[in-house]
Write a protein that holds these residues in place. Structure first.
Motif: not given
Ligand code: PHE
Length: 335
Positions: A147-158
């Motif tokens: 949670d320290l690094q808010d992440t951009f998730w791609l639709e394919n799970g990457q």
């Protein structure tokens, strides 16, 4: 007719005029064509003789037309060359010169410093899987540090990599120690933007692995970089900090003598044993030897944006990526 036709052809003074003369004699309804059509009414002997004569006329006129066309084209070309002649004594246009982006220049500067210390420069992918961005860096899915690094998730799970530390894993996965690498590159965080936060920014990562590497080596590397960037009076300061993939972990600052202040530049630490274990697991899955367990190493990651902002007094991180020439042209430097 031959004489009259040749005069008309030689007298044509434009390509259009020539074309109409050509049509008049040689066209589908032209005078020569009309003569050919009369051949049917003649006896075979007359036809042979007359036909040969008409064909000869036709060839003469075609050749003359072609010759005149060449003359007219040549004349047109010469006229154009004369009218478009370049005056080489006119002053040239001052074309604006391009230059390297200020962040690129910082990354080159850092890369130069570390290559002179024997490090290899490695780049890597920005679209990454969870394994290399998180899990193998001792950040399993349940780990609060995610949670320290808010992440951009791609639709394919990457994901879009949240740090250049993914390249620690990728590099060790396919290379054997001892190794010294640095990794300049873009990273992404899903955050609200403000003067010091941007959803895309740059990092510069370092990783050294071998036998008997200690915190003193880490300190030496950062100090060397500090002196190269900020002069011989630069000093380094470490403060305990936490990153899941290092133990112990430390944030570091460099003393900027010229401005008499500390620059907080990044995070660092000794590579966590769980990272070496995870790398060995990935290597094993590839049919490679388990070679990292028991090794020692250090890693660091710093922000070139911060270096540029402080060094050049740039007040807002968003200026770097807005492509505003008023900003960019101030840092053009040499190509
Ligand atoms: N990856 C960390 C970050 O993005 C920085 C870091 C790199 C810390 C290497 C320790 C070792 O915040």
């Amino acid at each position: 007719m031959q004489e009259e036709a040749l005069n008309a052809i030689r007298g044509a003074d434009t390509l259009e005029a020539l074309q109409s003369v050509k049509t008049q004699y040689l066209g589908k309804n032209g005078l020569v064509t009309a003569q050919l059509k009369t051949l049917g009414t003649l006896t075979p002997d007359e036809r042979r003789e007359r036909g040969a004569a008409i064909n000869l006329l036709k060839q003469i006129l075609e050749a003359a037309t072609q010759a005149r066309e060449n003359e007219l084209r040549q004349a047109a070309l010469e006229a154009r060359l004369a009218s478009e002649a370049i005056d080489v004594t006119l002053p040239g246009l001052a074309l604006p010169a391009g230059g390297l982006h200020v962040i690129t220049r910082i990354l080159y500067e850092l890369s130069d410093i570390f290559t002179s210390l024997g490090y290899a420069v490695v780049e890597g992918q920005e679209v990454e899987d969870e394994t290399h961005n998180f899990d193998a860096l001792n950040m399993p899915a349940w780990h609060p540090a995610r949670d320290l690094q808010d992440t951009f998730w791609l639709e394919n799970g990457q994901v879009l990599r949240t740090h250049t530390s993914n390249m620690q894993i990728r590099y060790m996965e396919t290379h054997e120690p001892p190794l010294k690498i640095v990794v300049p590159g873009r990273v992404y965080r899903y955050e609200a933007t403000d003067a010091t936060h941007e959803s895309m920014f740059h990092q510069f990562e370092g990783l050294v692995v071998g036998e008997g590497i200690t915190m003193a080596d880490l300190k030496g590397a950062i100090a060397e970089m500090g002196r190269a960037m900020f002069g011989k009076n630069a000093r380094v300061r470490f403060q305990p900090s936490y990153y899941p993939f290092v133990e112990p972990g430390a944030d570091f600052a460099i003393w900027w003598d010229q401005e008499q202040r500390w620059l907080e530049l990044g995070g660092s630490g000794m590579v966590h044993p769980n990272v070496f274990r995870a790398v060995d697991d990935l290597r094993e899955a590839r049919g490679l030897t388990r070679i990292y367990e028991g090794k020692t190493g250090f890693a660091f990651g710093l922000g070139p944006n911060r270096i540029a902002m402080l060094r050049y007094g740039i007040p807002d991180i968003r200026y770097f990526y807005a492509n505003d020439l008023r900003v960019l042209t101030q840092f053009r430097g040499d190509l």
